[in-house]
Every structure is written in C-alpha cells, then in structure tokens.
Enzyme design. Structure first.
Site, short mmCIF file in Angstrom:
data_model
loop_
_atom_site.label_atom_id
_atom_site.label_comp_id
_atom_site.label_asym_id
_atom_site.label_seq_id
_atom_site.Cartn_x
_atom_site.Cartn_y
_atom_site.Cartn_z
N GLN A 1 22.72 -9.58 42.79
CA GLN A 1 22.63 -9.98 43.81
C GLN A 1 22.43 -11.30 44.15
O GLN A 1 20.73 -11.51 44.22
CB GLN A 1 22.43 -9.00 45.56
CG GLN A 1 22.72 -9.02 46.51
CD GLN A 1 23.73 -9.51 46.79
OE1 GLN A 1 24.35 -8.31 47.07
NE2 GLN A 1 24.30 -10.54 47.65
N ASP B 1 31.61 -10.23 39.57
CA ASP B 1 31.59 -11.12 40.65
C ASP B 1 32.49 -12.45 40.13
O ASP B 1 33.06 -13.55 41.14
CB ASP B 1 30.05 -11.74 41.08
CG ASP B 1 29.88 -10.90 42.32
OD1 ASP B 1 30.23 -10.91 43.00
OD2 ASP B 1 28.38 -10.99 42.37
N LYS C 1 27.95 -1.74 49.44
CA LYS C 1 28.39 -2.26 48.09
C LYS C 1 27.87 -0.93 47.39
O LYS C 1 29.24 -0.16 46.99
CB LYS C 1 27.88 -2.68 46.71
CG LYS C 1 28.22 -4.15 47.66
CD LYS C 1 27.63 -5.49 46.19
CE LYS C 1 28.05 -6.80 47.08
NZ LYS C 1 27.30 -8.19 46.80
#
Ligand code: NAP
Length: 285
Positions: A96, A119, A52
C-alpha cells in the site's frame, strides 16, 4: 441531465464474475491468495487495506495482511517482499502506498516479482502496458476503461482528454485510451489554456486531486465525464475533482464520487489477482 455511470453496480458484476472463476479454481484444488502490506499509520491507507480484505472475502480469495510499524526500514520491507515473492500460497502482492519517507517506493515496487505485481507498477509491467502486451493493467485506469465499455460508450476515434499525468493514473490512463484507438490529449499543471483543451473532449477524465476543479465551462455539452478524484471537502465528505452538480447538467454521462471509479479500482484488483493466480497455477500444472 447526464446518465450516471454506476461504478458500484458494475464493480459488483465484475466481482461476481471473479467469484465464479475463483469457485472453479477452488473446485480444482487451487486456493488463490493476495498479500497486502501496510507500513505505518496512514488512516486512508488503513481504510484501503480493510476494503481490500473485504473484497478478497467477497470473491473467495485468501488474504494475508502484513502491518509493519511506521519506523520500518527499507531493508526490512524488502525482506518481507522477497519472502512473499517465494511464497507459493501468495499469487498477488500489494504494498500500500504511500510509504514512509525513509523507504524508496520505486525500490520496493521493483522488488515485487512482476508476475505477482497485481498493481502493475513494476517497470517491467509498465513496459508491457506501453507495448500493449500485458497480463495486468493498473487498477484505476483499467477500471475506467471497463466502466466506459460496460456503459456502452464507444472509444474508437473519440477525443479523450486526461487531466493528470501521474504514473498511477494519468499516464497509464492515456496509454490505455490510445490502445483503444482514441485520440488522446494529456494535460497537467503546466498546460496553458486548460479549459480550451478540456472543452475539446468527447471523453474527459479528471485525475487531479482537487475538489470542484472541473467546472461546467470546461466541459463540452454532451461529453462523457469520468471523475477519478478522491478528495475530502471542508465538511470531511468524499468528493471528486468535478463540480458534479453543474457538470451533470451538460454532460451526457458522468461518474459520481463516491460510487464511481473507486469501486471499479477495487474490483479490478480482484480481477488482477485472479489473473495472477491463473498464471501461477498454469505454470505449476
Ligand atoms: P497526483 O500524483 O498528485 O497527480 C495529479 C496530477 O494532476 C498531476 O499530473 C498534476 O500535474 C495535475 N494537476 C495538478 N494541478 C493541476 C492544475 N491546476 N491543472 C492541471 N493539472 C493539474 O495524483 P494521482 O495519484 O494521479 O491521483 C489523482 C486523484 O485521483 C487524487 O484525488 C487521488 O486521490 C485520486 N485517485 C483515485 C483513485 C480511485 O480509485 N478512485 C485511485 C488513485 C487516485 P503535474 O504533473 O504537472 O504536477
């Protein structure tokens, strides 16, 4: 032999498009940033976070990494999320997953400001997706739709079968396909006669997490097969859920692993961060 849908190439196009818009924002004095929070020592998570950061550098985003120890408490992580929610240099926040056992994932996901939730896992964003009125879409299902579109495959009226019903992949995948006027069947571990269901699919999406799960006898000749799975085989090699060599013989189009859905997921995260930044900068001006 199936056409191979090259996720790596399509993802590169998307990142180039994002880069062009980021350059434009920067020329206007705005500097978009993504915060990525990693808790603990999961090696796969470490790789995802590194990727990322690489993607951020490629498209021109500032990236801020927060690495917290395995024993971090829920309260400590919540405090960081709240700090990032208030931070104007950060337009996107990604925690994460998975998190260590002492931390409730849902509590953390709900704490992320919905407008920074790149997300799209916050219940408010999940609700928007259900209604079909959304700013962000979850990265993997959105990546699948984008690659189907860019491969020139029509969705309207097609029978799509999704294997898997997780909140991250299967359920939102089914919803996005429905929004595109496909007829959708969702299968899971309690589905009876799975192969009978999957053989109905014009477009089959596998999101199971089991190597070689989808075999040729489960696929209708000429179907499009999208492999979301990311598994390690006995040799430690990254493989999908689909028995690629045999299914490729009968499908009309197929996504490989690696080089299929994985790069698309990463590219859509960059796209979502750009969307979050544009929303934030519009509000500010
Ligand atoms: P998950 O939460 O473990 O969900 C797996 C789903 O598969 C569940 O709904 C489960 O059914 C279903 N399933 C398991 N065994 C089955 C069987 N025998 N027959 C039919 N259905 C079965 O996994 P996930 O997070 O959705 O991820 C799925 C895969 O995608 C994993 O390999 C993951 O690594 C990969 N993934 C890839 C990306 C990417 O960027 N490429 C992103 C996210 C995930 P039940 O609900 O009944 O248990």
């Amino acid at each position: 032999m199936a056409t191979i849908i090259n996720g790596k190439e399509i993802a590169a196009q998307i990142k180039a498009e994002v880069r062009a818009e980021v350059d434009q924002l920067k020329a206007e004095g705005m500097n978009p940033g993504l915060a990525v929070v990693l808790v603990g020592n999961n090696p796969a998570s470490r790789v995802y976070v590194t990727n990322k950061k690489k993607d951020c550098a490629e498209v021109g985003f500032a990236s801020y990494e927060y690495t917290l120890p395995e024993e971090t408490t829920e309260a400590e992580l919540l405090e960081l999320v709240e700090q990032l929610n208030r931070d104007d240099t950060v337009q996107g926040i990604l925690v994460q997953l998975p998190l260590p056992d002492q931390i409730c994932e849902q509590t953390i996901l709900r704490a992320i400001a919905p407008e920074k939730d790149v997300d799209a896992f916050h219940p408010e964003n999940v609700g928007h997706i259900m209604i079909g009125d959304y700013a962000f879409l979850p990265c993997t299902p959105a990546g699948v739709i984008e690659m189907i579109d860019r491969a020139g495959i029509e969705l309207q009226g097609k029978h799509c079968v999704v294997i898997g019903r997780s909140n991250i992949v299967g359920k939102p995948m089914a919803m996005l396909l429905l929004h595109r006027n496909a007829t959708v069947t969702i299968c899971h571990s309690r589905t009876k006669n799975l192969a009978e269901q999957t053989r109905q699919a014009d477009i089959l999406v596998a999101a199971v997490g089991k190597a070689n799960f989808v075999t040729a006898d489960m696929v209708k000749p000429g179907a499009v097969v999208i492999d979301v799975g990311m598994n390690r085989n006995a040799e430690g090699k990254l493989v999908g859920d689909v028995a690629y060599d045999e299914v490729e013989q009968i499908a009309s189009a197929i996504t490989p692993v690696p080089g299929g859905v994985g790069p698309m997921t990463r590219a859509i995260l960059m796209h979502n961060t750009l969307t979050a930044a544009k929303i934030a900068f519009t509000k500010r001006s």
